[in-house]
Design an enzyme around this catalytic site. Structure first.
Site, short mmCIF file in Angstrom:
data_model
loop_
_atom_site.label_atom_id
_atom_site.label_comp_id
_atom_site.label_asym_id
_atom_site.label_seq_id
_atom_site.Cartn_x
_atom_site.Cartn_y
_atom_site.Cartn_z
N SER A 21 -1.88 34.49 66.21
CA SER A 21 -2.20 35.88 66.57
C SER A 21 -1.35 36.34 67.76
O SER A 21 -0.61 35.56 68.34
CB SER A 21 -3.69 36.02 66.90
OG SER A 21 -3.97 35.55 68.20
N ILE A 23 1.03 37.52 70.55
CA ILE A 23 2.45 37.36 70.86
C ILE A 23 3.09 36.26 70.00
O ILE A 23 4.20 36.43 69.50
CB ILE A 23 2.61 37.05 72.37
CG1 ILE A 23 2.12 38.24 73.22
CG2 ILE A 23 4.07 36.71 72.71
CD1 ILE A 23 1.92 37.92 74.70
N VAL A 63 -3.75 21.79 70.45
CA VAL A 63 -2.65 21.18 71.21
C VAL A 63 -3.14 20.28 72.34
O VAL A 63 -2.36 19.54 72.93
CB VAL A 63 -1.63 22.22 71.76
CG1 VAL A 63 -0.67 22.67 70.68
CG2 VAL A 63 -2.33 23.39 72.42
N TYR A 155 -7.33 30.70 85.16
CA TYR A 155 -6.15 31.28 84.49
C TYR A 155 -5.01 31.45 85.50
O TYR A 155 -3.87 31.06 85.22
CB TYR A 155 -6.54 32.63 83.89
CG TYR A 155 -5.51 33.22 82.95
CD1 TYR A 155 -5.24 32.63 81.72
CD2 TYR A 155 -4.81 34.36 83.29
CE1 TYR A 155 -4.31 33.17 80.86
CE2 TYR A 155 -3.86 34.92 82.43
CZ TYR A 155 -3.62 34.31 81.21
OH TYR A 155 -2.68 34.85 80.36
N ALA A 189 -1.35 45.02 74.88
CA ALA A 189 -2.43 45.48 73.99
C ALA A 189 -2.46 44.65 72.72
O ALA A 189 -2.18 45.13 71.63
CB ALA A 189 -2.23 46.95 73.66
N1 LIG Z 1 -2.07 39.55 75.91
C1 LIG Z 1 -1.83 39.59 77.20
O1 LIG Z 1 -2.07 40.61 77.85
C2 LIG Z 1 -1.21 38.41 77.91
C3 LIG Z 1 -0.85 38.60 79.24
C4 LIG Z 1 -0.28 37.55 79.93
C5 LIG Z 1 -0.07 36.33 79.31
N2 LIG Z 1 -0.44 36.16 78.03
C6 LIG Z 1 -0.19 34.84 77.44
O2 LIG Z 1 0.46 34.98 76.20
C7 LIG Z 1 0.12 33.89 75.34
C8 LIG Z 1 -0.36 34.44 74.01
O3 LIG Z 1 -1.49 35.25 74.25
P1 LIG Z 1 -1.97 36.42 73.26
O4 LIG Z 1 -2.26 37.60 74.06
O5 LIG Z 1 -1.04 36.51 72.12
O6 LIG Z 1 -3.40 35.82 72.86
P2 LIG Z 1 -4.00 35.32 71.49
O7 LIG Z 1 -5.38 34.85 71.84
O8 LIG Z 1 -3.84 36.33 70.43
O9 LIG Z 1 -3.05 34.09 71.11
C9 LIG Z 1 -3.23 32.80 71.61
C10 LIG Z 1 -3.26 31.85 70.40
O10 LIG Z 1 -3.36 30.51 70.93
C11 LIG Z 1 -4.24 29.81 70.09
N3 LIG Z 1 -4.82 28.69 70.80
C12 LIG Z 1 -5.76 28.73 71.78
N4 LIG Z 1 -6.09 27.48 72.13
C13 LIG Z 1 -5.34 26.65 71.37
C14 LIG Z 1 -5.26 25.24 71.26
N5 LIG Z 1 -6.02 24.44 72.03
N6 LIG Z 1 -4.37 24.70 70.38
C15 LIG Z 1 -3.61 25.50 69.59
N7 LIG Z 1 -3.67 26.85 69.64
C16 LIG Z 1 -4.53 27.41 70.52
C17 LIG Z 1 -5.31 30.83 69.70
O11 LIG Z 1 -6.03 30.44 68.55
C18 LIG Z 1 -4.47 32.09 69.50
O12 LIG Z 1 -4.06 32.24 68.16
C19 LIG Z 1 -0.93 33.07 76.10
O13 LIG Z 1 -0.33 31.95 76.72
C20 LIG Z 1 -1.43 34.04 77.14
O14 LIG Z 1 -1.95 33.39 78.28
C21 LIG Z 1 -1.01 37.18 77.30
#
Ligand SMILES: NC(=O)c1ccc[n+]([C@@H]2O[C@H](COP(=O)([O-])OP(=O)(O)OC[C@H]3O[C@@H](n4cnc5c(N)ncnc54)[C@H](O)[C@@H]3O)[C@@H](O)[C@H]2O)c1
Length: 261
Positions: A21, A23, A63, A155, A189
């Protein structure tokens, strides 16, 4: 608008964690559009399965599990010749809460995914890249890796560690032809913010109002920078902590209350 140059990843092998999902998913879509072979991982089997194709092998695994990193390396071996050109070390979780009330389980879960697992994946893939003498790694950190945020201590701490991991590996692995960078998304978003946005649109709009570009970014905008940084176009970029946040990191918080100028 799609500004991606076609074919930057033609014939290249990429590993993406947290691919189901947000990014990570946008990164996989971009990689496929640009000709890569992809090992896509997530702990969430259903949505991950939608990505499977003749160019995308899916590996359902947490992971944090000791063997998960080796499973990813093994899948790359089955997919192509074991080569891994690019790693998108992206899986991450956020568990907001007041610092004084964080329980041990929450702390361990966040550290386990954002730090321990990120380290195990990057070193398992790094051993392949050292052997082959080239590679590009992008660790997904956050603006929480360079700034303090209220109400999310695990976090913030874990993402600062991802920035440290990135710098440490960039200086250690450069001699092997391996580039290591970090993506620091700001307000985006998608993914982990979807629920927050739906639950409290007033709060979300207030957050958008202090972004210099006056809006949240999209998963595709994050993926666009991620794809650039792990592509040959960024061949002299390593150790970069790339804040992709609509200009927010440039803003002194004392001026975060908007006044038209
Ligand atoms: N969306 C934001 O605003 C934002 C901002 C800063 C950083 N991030 C970082 O970007 C990255 C992606 O976030 P996102 O917003 O796409 O969120 P998201 O929740 O859509 O994607 C994260 C994915 O990681 C997977 N995941 C979680 N734990 C896991 C595990 N133990 N093993 C394997 N997969 C696992 C989830 O199932 C999910 O599909 C993350 O590292 C997040 O910290 C996101």
């Amino acid at each position: 608008m799609n500004t991606r140059a076609p074919g930057r990843y033609t014939g290249r092998v990429a590993v993406v964690t947290g691919a189901a999902s947000g990014i990570g998913r946008a990164v996989v879509d971009g990689l496929v559009a640009e000709g890569a072979l992809v090992v896509a991982n997530d702990v969430s089997a259903g949505p991950l399965g939608e990505l499977a194709s003749d160019r995308v092998v899916t590996v359902t695994a947490d992971v944090r599990e000791p063997h998960a990193a080796q499973q990813l390396v093994g899948a790359a071996r089955d997919l192509a010749d074991g080569r891994i050109d690019a790693l998108f070390n992206n899986a991450g979780i956020s568990r907001p809460g007041r610092a004084a009330e964080i329980d041990e389980e929450t702390w361990s879960h966040v550290m386990g995914v954002n730090n321990d697992a990120a380290f195990h994946v990057v070193t398992a893939v790094g051993r392949v890249m050292i052997e082959q003498g080239h590679g590009a790694v992008l660790n997904t950190a956050s603006v929480a890796g360079t700034h303090g945020l209220p109400g999310n201590v695990p976090y913030v701490v874990s993402k600062h560690a991802v920035v440290g991991l990135t710098r440490a590996l960039a200086v250690e692995w450069g001699v092997h032809g391996i580039r290591v960078n970090a993506l620091c998304p700001g307000l985006t978003a998608s993914g982990m913010n979807t629920r927050l946005r739906a639950a409290d649109s007033g709060y979300w709009e207030a957050r958008e109002a202090v972004v210099p570009l006056r809006r949240a970014g999209t998963a595709e905008e994050q993926a666009s920078v991620a794809l650039f940084l792990n592509s040959p176009e960024a061949s002299y970029v390593s150790g970069l902590i790339a804040e992709v946040d609509g200009g927010t990191h440039a803003l002194y918080a004392g001026y975060a209350v908007n006044r038209p100028v």
